[in-house]
Design an enzyme around this catalytic site. Structure first.
Site, PDB file in Angstrom:
ATOM      1  N   ALA A  66      -8.215  39.248  56.142  1.00  0.00           N
ATOM      2  CA  ALA A  66      -8.009  39.066  54.801  1.00  0.00           C
ATOM      3  C   ALA A  66      -9.161  38.995  53.945  1.00  0.00           C
ATOM      4  O   ALA A  66      -9.428  37.953  53.189  1.00  0.00           O
ATOM      5  CB  ALA A  66      -7.294  37.616  54.719  1.00  0.00           C
TER       6      ALA A  66
ATOM      7  N   ARG B  31      -6.716  47.793  43.912  1.00  0.00           N
ATOM      8  CA  ARG B  31      -5.567  48.550  43.312  1.00  0.00           C
ATOM      9  C   ARG B  31      -4.497  47.586  42.707  1.00  0.00           C
ATOM     10  O   ARG B  31      -3.837  47.734  42.099  1.00  0.00           O
ATOM     11  CB  ARG B  31      -4.864  49.326  44.417  1.00  0.00           C
ATOM     12  CG  ARG B  31      -5.494  50.698  44.650  1.00  0.00           C
ATOM     13  CD  ARG B  31      -4.826  51.587  45.588  1.00  0.00           C
ATOM     14  NE  ARG B  31      -4.988  51.032  46.818  1.00  0.00           N
ATOM     15  CZ  ARG B  31      -4.313  51.488  48.044  1.00  0.00           C
ATOM     16  NH1 ARG B  31      -3.550  52.445  47.824  1.00  0.00           N
ATOM     17  NH2 ARG B  31      -4.706  51.201  49.158  1.00  0.00           N
TER      18      ARG B  31
ATOM     19  N   LYS C 213      -6.205  39.692  46.739  1.00  0.00           N
ATOM     20  CA  LYS C 213      -5.111  40.262  47.128  1.00  0.00           C
ATOM     21  C   LYS C 213      -4.188  39.513  47.981  1.00  0.00           C
ATOM     22  O   LYS C 213      -2.983  39.425  47.667  1.00  0.00           O
ATOM     23  CB  LYS C 213      -5.426  41.574  47.636  1.00  0.00           C
ATOM     24  CG  LYS C 213      -4.163  42.245  47.818  1.00  0.00           C
ATOM     25  CD  LYS C 213      -4.609  43.924  48.393  1.00  0.00           C
ATOM     26  CE  LYS C 213      -5.008  43.790  49.949  1.00  0.00           C
ATOM     27  NZ  LYS C 213      -4.765  45.056  50.678  1.00  0.00           N
TER      28      LYS C 213
ATOM     29  N   GLY D 234     -15.189  48.114  56.603  1.00  0.00           N
ATOM     30  CA  GLY D 234     -14.246  48.645  57.646  1.00  0.00           C
ATOM     31  C   GLY D 234     -13.642  47.661  58.309  1.00  0.00           C
ATOM     32  O   GLY D 234     -14.076  46.469  58.572  1.00  0.00           O
TER      33      GLY D 234
ATOM     34  N   GLY E  94      -0.970  56.622  59.219  1.00  0.00           N
ATOM     35  CA  GLY E  94      -1.384  57.640  60.458  1.00  0.00           C
ATOM     36  C   GLY E  94      -0.228  57.605  61.445  1.00  0.00           C
ATOM     37  O   GLY E  94       0.616  56.945  61.417  1.00  0.00           O
TER      38      GLY E  94
ATOM     39  N   ASN F 189       1.697  54.439  62.440  1.00  0.00           N
ATOM     40  CA  ASN F 189       0.787  53.208  62.931  1.00  0.00           C
ATOM     41  C   ASN F 189       0.921  52.015  61.755  1.00  0.00           C
ATOM     42  O   ASN F 189       0.596  52.417  60.529  1.00  0.00           O
ATOM     43  CB  ASN F 189      -0.616  53.668  62.735  1.00  0.00           C
ATOM     44  CG  ASN F 189      -1.611  52.439  63.133  1.00  0.00           C
ATOM     45  OD1 ASN F 189      -1.145  51.348  63.681  1.00  0.00           O
ATOM     46  ND2 ASN F 189      -2.909  52.561  62.870  1.00  0.00           N
TER      47      ASN F 189
ATOM     48  N   ASN G  18      -0.552  46.866  48.639  1.00  0.00           N
ATOM     49  CA  ASN G  18      -1.755  47.469  48.068  1.00  0.00           C
ATOM     50  C   ASN G  18      -1.630  47.269  46.609  1.00  0.00           C
ATOM     51  O   ASN G  18      -2.962  47.735  45.985  1.00  0.00           O
ATOM     52  CB  ASN G  18      -2.288  48.550  48.701  1.00  0.00           C
ATOM     53  CG  ASN G  18      -2.690  48.565  50.274  1.00  0.00           C
ATOM     54  OD1 ASN G  18      -3.370  47.810  50.494  1.00  0.00           O
ATOM     55  ND2 ASN G  18      -1.773  49.445  51.097  1.00  0.00           N
TER      56      ASN G  18
ATOM     57  N   ALA H 206      21.999  -1.121  19.900  1.00  0.00           N
ATOM     58  CA  ALA H 206      21.887   0.163  19.392  1.00  0.00           C
ATOM     59  C   ALA H 206      20.719   0.291  18.544  1.00  0.00           C
ATOM     60  O   ALA H 206      20.911  -0.748  17.408  1.00  0.00           O
ATOM     61  CB  ALA H 206      22.981   1.093  19.023  1.00  0.00           C
TER      62      ALA H 206
ATOM     63  N   ARG I  93      16.402  -4.609  15.335  1.00  0.00           N
ATOM     64  CA  ARG I  93      16.257  -3.969  14.295  1.00  0.00           C
ATOM     65  C   ARG I  93      15.679  -4.382  13.020  1.00  0.00           C
ATOM     66  O   ARG I  93      15.645  -5.593  12.692  1.00  0.00           O
ATOM     67  CB  ARG I  93      17.862  -3.649  13.960  1.00  0.00           C
ATOM     68  CG  ARG I  93      18.597  -2.900  14.948  1.00  0.00           C
ATOM     69  CD  ARG I  93      20.143  -3.186  14.605  1.00  0.00           C
ATOM     70  NE  ARG I  93      21.054  -2.550  15.788  1.00  0.00           N
ATOM     71  CZ  ARG I  93      22.270  -3.043  15.813  1.00  0.00           C
ATOM     72  NH1 ARG I  93      22.833  -3.911  14.897  1.00  0.00           N
ATOM     73  NH2 ARG I  93      23.112  -2.443  16.597  1.00  0.00           N
TER      74      ARG I  93
END
Length: 454
Positions: A10, A16, A23, A78, A140, A170, A228, A423, A440
């Site tokens: 992660a 992108r 992401k 990588g 792949g 893959n 992605n 009221a 009131r």
């Protein structure tokens, strides 16, 4: 069963996605992608889940909390380099390590369990999770020998015309013998066009050492897609929505229009609930049987009781009892506790308030920071005046009280059991039980005064 470990990759920012948001934190049906992945790993009896983070690590750590252990990949060199960051915690341990990407939110615990079991039964050094793709472009390819065993993985840019025709791909999820994994990673080179250390290179190293490399093909390619960009994110959202809706319908929930109904992964719905079109259910929401939700309602982190009806309304982080009528156009804000048989009508807002059994707040009222007893009638336009600009105060209305229309109840104030509030009154002092309270201004009629304006 051997010891099992997991590594979640992660660390990539995801350029992108064209977003300030990390992401793997982009949500799919309201839950971040990486949370979906971790939630599916947790039931698998793993000794440890290690999440590799990089840029934006603090946000991922805040999301996952103490459910995983974190390691940081300072430089993005990588996938092999990313996995290598977990060596501190896993080096030398016997067992199986499954490596999963944090941007594969559709993977299920069933598929992950199946690939782990296959790996252990085959006594393989490496097992690749594969899938059949109608259009394998960009993936792949899995190349097998005459005996059906994996001979290599070929990236598209390096594939021959014959290899490009292969549709088994893959998925980027692997099981490894843990000791072999970290020994082999020390031999992986970055002598390639990207100058990166690739995790699949471990497979070639294992084969050179005469170690067994296996593959497990899932029947559901859709589970394996990685996200992605925003297009893939929308595809994941659509697939997840379809999967979740079908699950509930097969368990006895009626969803009138599945294409326009959004149900989060952690929502629990009992049989015989009806979900009307345009409804969004999120978080840890629980809905009991015979409830009707919608149309066009949004429910987040709520418990909704049996037989309750919610129409054209929003409810968040609240408990709603049985046989309650809510809406249309009501707003149930956090920490509301609504009892059985209650009516919350149109354009009513409830916030951090308890409304006990069989009481009614039928229309055009605000009830905040309040306790309303049972069998209370709250008239149209009633306001609990709870805020003085600095502090919040509580209004208490005891059982069987009757509040007339357009009453202002200035907190802190208590309306006693069975009391009546006339009221149009503004009440700023406690009202005793069974009393009538009138607050009131005195009415004055001036004869013929209006003629001046005609």
């Amino acid at each position: 069963m051997s010891n099992r470990y997991a590594i979640v990759l992660a660390a990539g920012k995801g350029t992108r996605m064209k977003s300030k948001l990390y992401k793997v934190l982009h949500p799919v049906l309201g839950k971040p992608m990486v949370q979906h992945v971790v939630d599916q790993l947790q039931p698998l009896g793993l000794e440890e889940i290690i999440t590799v983070v990089g840029f934006g690590a603090e946000q991922v750590q805040e999301q996952l909390g103490d459910t995983v252990r974190f390691v940081v990949q300072e430089e993005q060199l990588g996938t092999g380099h990313a996995v290598q960051q977990a060596e501190t915690h896993l080096n030398g341990k016997q067992g199986t390590t499954i490596v999963v990407c944090g941007d594969t939110p559709l993977l299920t615990k069933e598929t992950l369990q199946a690939v782990l079991e296959h790996h252990e039964q085959e006594e393989a050094a490496v097992t690749i999770l594969t899938a059949q793709a109608n259009d394998p472009t960009g993936y792949g390819r899995i190349v097998r020998d005459n005996q059906g065993q994996v001979s290599k993985i070929v990236e598209q840019k390096d594939a021959t015309a014959e290899e490009l025709a292969v549709q088994e791909i893959n998925t980027g999820t692997y099981c490894f013998d843990n000791v072999l994994l970290f020994d082999a990673l020390k031999q992986v080179s970055n002598d390639n066009a990207q100058g990166e250390y690739y995790l699949p290179d471990v497979i070639e190293i294992a084969q050179q050492q005469a170690q067994k490399v296996s593959a497990f093909q899932t029947a559901r390619f859709s589970e394996t897609i990685g996200v992605n960009d925003r297009v893939a994110l929308s595809q994941a959202e659509s697939l997840m929505k379809q999967r979740i809706n079908e699950y509930h319908m097969r368990n006895g929930v009626t969803i009138i229009d599945p294409a326009h109904t959004y149900i989060g992964a952690d929502v629990v719905i009992a049989p015989d609930v009806v979900i009307e079109p345009g409804t969004v259910l999120k978080g840890s929401t629980v809905i009991e049987s015979n409830a009707v939700i919608g149309p066009h309602s949004e429910i987040n982190n709520c418990h909704i009781g049996e037989g309750t009806v919610v129409r054209h309304s929003v409810a968040n982080a609240s408990h709603i009892g049985k046989r309650v009528q809510i809406g249309p156009f009501a707003h149930i804000r956090p920490e509301a506790n609504i009892g059985d048989g209650v009516k919350i009508g149109n354009f009513v807002e409830i916030k951090k308030a308890k409304v006990d059994n069989n009481s009614k707040v039928s229309h055009l009222s605000y009830i905040g920071d309040a306790e309303i007893g049972s069998d209370v009638n709250v008239g149209c336009g009633t306001i609990t005046v709870n805020y003085d600009g600095k502090n919040k105060f509580q209004t208490i209305i005891e059982d069987e009280a009757f509040i007339g229309c357009n009453a202002n109840l200035i907190a802190p104030v208590r309306i006693g059991k069975g009391a009546l509030v006339a009221a149009g009154s503004t009440i700023h002092e406690d009202v005793p039980s069974d009393a009538l309270s009138i607050g009131r201004a005195k009415q004055v009629n001036k004869e013929d005064y209006a003629k001046k304006y005609k």
